[in-house]
Design a protein around this motif. Structure first.
Motif, short mmCIF file in Angstrom:
data_model
loop_
_atom_site.label_atom_id
_atom_site.label_comp_id
_atom_site.label_asym_id
_atom_site.label_seq_id
_atom_site.Cartn_x
_atom_site.Cartn_y
_atom_site.Cartn_z
N LEU A 1 31.08 22.90 -77.73
CA LEU A 1 31.60 23.85 -78.87
C LEU A 1 31.41 25.31 -78.36
CD1 LEU A 1 32.41 24.20 -81.90
CD2 LEU A 1 29.90 24.77 -82.12
N ARG A 2 32.84 25.81 -78.14
CA ARG A 2 32.95 27.32 -77.69
C ARG A 2 33.05 28.04 -78.65
NH1 ARG A 2 37.48 26.23 -72.67
NH2 ARG A 2 35.84 25.58 -71.00
N LYS A 3 32.26 29.13 -78.63
CA LYS A 3 31.92 30.19 -79.50
C LYS A 3 32.02 31.67 -79.01
CE LYS A 3 26.89 29.77 -79.38
NZ LYS A 3 26.57 31.47 -79.15
N GLY A 4 32.30 32.55 -79.89
CA GLY A 4 32.40 33.97 -79.51
C GLY A 4 33.65 34.44 -78.66
N PHE A 5 34.65 33.41 -79.10
CA PHE A 5 35.99 33.80 -78.41
C PHE A 5 36.94 34.65 -78.89
CE2 PHE A 5 36.21 29.65 -80.48
CZ PHE A 5 37.15 29.86 -81.43
N ARG A 6 36.53 35.17 -80.30
CA ARG A 6 37.28 36.15 -81.05
C ARG A 6 36.93 37.40 -80.43
NH1 ARG A 6 36.38 31.69 -84.44
NH2 ARG A 6 38.04 30.83 -85.59
N PRO A 7 37.56 38.44 -79.98
CA PRO A 7 37.19 39.80 -79.74
C PRO A 7 36.51 40.48 -80.78
CG PRO A 7 39.47 39.35 -78.79
CD PRO A 7 39.17 38.03 -80.09
N GLN A 8 36.83 40.63 -82.09
CA GLN A 8 36.33 41.27 -83.08
C GLN A 8 34.98 41.01 -83.58
OE1 GLN A 8 38.81 39.22 -83.18
NE2 GLN A 8 38.95 38.27 -85.28
N VAL A 9 34.45 39.79 -83.02
CA VAL A 9 33.22 39.46 -83.96
C VAL A 9 32.30 38.48 -82.77
CG1 VAL A 9 34.13 37.47 -84.76
CG2 VAL A 9 32.18 38.23 -85.85
N ASP A 10 30.91 38.89 -82.82
CA ASP A 10 30.35 38.22 -81.87
C ASP A 10 29.85 36.72 -82.47
OD1 ASP A 10 28.95 37.37 -79.45
OD2 ASP A 10 27.30 38.89 -79.87
N SER A 11 29.39 35.99 -81.72
CA SER A 11 28.83 34.55 -82.24
C SER A 11 27.46 34.07 -81.74
CB SER A 11 30.02 33.46 -82.34
OG SER A 11 29.60 32.29 -82.70
N TYR A 12 26.50 34.12 -82.53
CA TYR A 12 25.20 33.70 -82.28
C TYR A 12 25.13 32.03 -82.49
CZ TYR A 12 23.77 38.49 -81.77
OH TYR A 12 23.52 39.70 -81.38
N SER A 13 25.41 31.91 -83.90
CA SER A 13 25.15 30.46 -84.63
C SER A 13 26.12 29.55 -83.93
CB SER A 13 25.05 30.74 -86.06
OG SER A 13 25.17 29.18 -86.61
N PHE B 1 27.32 27.52 -86.00
CA PHE B 1 27.82 27.15 -87.05
C PHE B 1 28.77 28.33 -87.65
CE2 PHE B 1 24.30 24.45 -87.15
CZ PHE B 1 24.57 23.11 -87.81
N PHE B 2 28.60 29.56 -87.41
CA PHE B 2 29.00 30.62 -88.01
C PHE B 2 29.24 31.86 -86.98
CE2 PHE B 2 27.76 28.62 -92.02
CZ PHE B 2 29.00 28.45 -92.58
N GLU B 3 30.49 32.62 -87.07
CA GLU B 3 30.36 33.74 -86.19
C GLU B 3 29.50 35.01 -86.98
OE1 GLU B 3 34.26 33.75 -83.81
OE2 GLU B 3 32.32 32.89 -83.54
N ASN B 4 29.29 35.80 -86.33
CA ASN B 4 28.41 36.91 -86.67
C ASN B 4 28.62 37.53 -87.99
OD1 ASN B 4 26.77 36.22 -84.51
ND2 ASN B 4 26.56 38.25 -83.95
N ASP B 5 29.88 37.31 -88.50
CA ASP B 5 30.30 37.92 -89.78
C ASP B 5 30.07 37.23 -91.00
OD1 ASP B 5 31.98 35.64 -89.63
OD2 ASP B 5 34.19 36.71 -89.68
N ARG B 6 29.16 35.74 -90.76
CA ARG B 6 28.67 34.85 -91.63
C ARG B 6 29.66 34.32 -92.37
NH1 ARG B 6 25.50 33.46 -89.04
NH2 ARG B 6 24.07 32.72 -90.58
N ALA B 7 31.01 34.22 -92.20
CA ALA B 7 31.89 33.86 -92.96
C ALA B 7 32.66 33.03 -92.25
CB ALA B 7 32.65 34.83 -93.59
N THR B 8 33.03 33.10 -90.82
CA THR B 8 34.05 32.28 -90.06
C THR B 8 33.21 31.36 -89.57
OG1 THR B 8 35.06 34.61 -89.52
CG2 THR B 8 35.64 32.54 -88.06
N ALA B 9 33.86 29.90 -89.92
CA ALA B 9 32.99 28.89 -89.46
C ALA B 9 33.33 28.47 -88.16
CB ALA B 9 33.33 27.67 -90.36
N TYR C 1 19.65 31.39 -85.00
CA TYR C 1 20.88 31.61 -85.93
C TYR C 1 21.36 30.18 -86.25
CZ TYR C 1 21.23 36.51 -86.16
OH TYR C 1 21.00 38.07 -86.55
N SER C 2 21.20 29.50 -85.08
CA SER C 2 21.87 28.03 -85.49
C SER C 2 20.83 27.18 -86.19
CB SER C 2 22.22 27.39 -83.87
OG SER C 2 22.93 27.91 -83.15
#
Length: 211
Positions: free
Chosen positions: A116-128, A130-138, A166-167
């Motif tokens: 599972l690749r995560k953090g590929f959206r430039p406008q939001v980081d991703s630790y979890s 399950f969710f990006e750091n905006d806590r809304a984008t799954a 976070y995960s």
């Protein structure tokens, strides 16, 4: 409080979730976690005891919002406010297709069923996972687990106090059993974040297991 790993009674509905076992998070990498390479051997051994294994992979673009290099006058490990709230700034790391984004050569998980690749959206980081750091984008992980009948996640990897934390907490929020094996993790420990992580696990009901 921890329990022995054997007490978990790992079964068909359990999944080992290996968080970001990548070159850049190991000694010599762009965002090195002390002892990060030391977790690969125990992760390989643990994985042989699970019917299901998933791996996450940080996968950033150069214009990632969490890179200090994209904020003139800012330094890595400072915190800024962005649209979704506070965001720690990091050195550039895990750039898509780079050697640093690759899995550590000591990792040996040919049986992994999901990467599972995560953090590929430039406008939001991703630790979890399950969710990006905006806590809304799954990320889609919760749906994947449910469709496959997997009900408990056992987390290992890097780093304990950010992406593992976070995960594991999000797994609880999404209704999954959540276990962390600290001996197969390493922490950045930024301003006491390692101790805060263990306290958060206890408060949320995340189980700790000893090897």
């Amino acid at each position: 409080m921890s329990i022995p790993f054997e007490a978990l009674s790992v079964g068909e509905s359990d999944v080992l979730v290996v968080i970001d076992p990548q070159v850049d998070f190991c000694p010599g990498g762009a965002l090195a976690v002390a002892g990060g390479d030391e977790v690969m051997a125990p992760i390989n051994a643990l994985a042989r005891r699970f019917a299901h294994v998933a791996v996450t992979q940080d996968w950033h673009t150069p214009d990632q919002i969490s890179f200090a290099s994209n904020h003139p006058g800012r330094r890595p490990f400072e915190t800024i406010e962005v649209a979704y709230g506070p965001q720690t700034l990091w050195p550039d790391h895990c750039l898509q297709g780079s050697a640093g984004a690759a899995f550590h050569p000591g990792l040996d998980l040919p049986q992994a069923e999901l990467i599972l690749r995560k953090g590929f959206r430039p406008q939001v980081d991703s630790y979890s996972a399950f969710f990006e750091n905006d806590r809304a984008t799954a990320t889609g992980l919760a749906g994947y687990l449910r469709e496959r009948g997997l009900t408990r996640c056992v987390f290992v990897g890097l780093a304990l106090d950010f992406c593992v934390r976070y995960s594991a907490l999000d797994a609880v929020r999404e209704g999954f059993g959540s276990v962390v094996i600290p001996a197969a993790c390493r922490a950045i420990d930024l301003d006491g974040s390692a101790a805060a992580t263990l306290a958060a696990f206890a408060a949320a009901g995340v189980t700790l297991a000893d090897l």
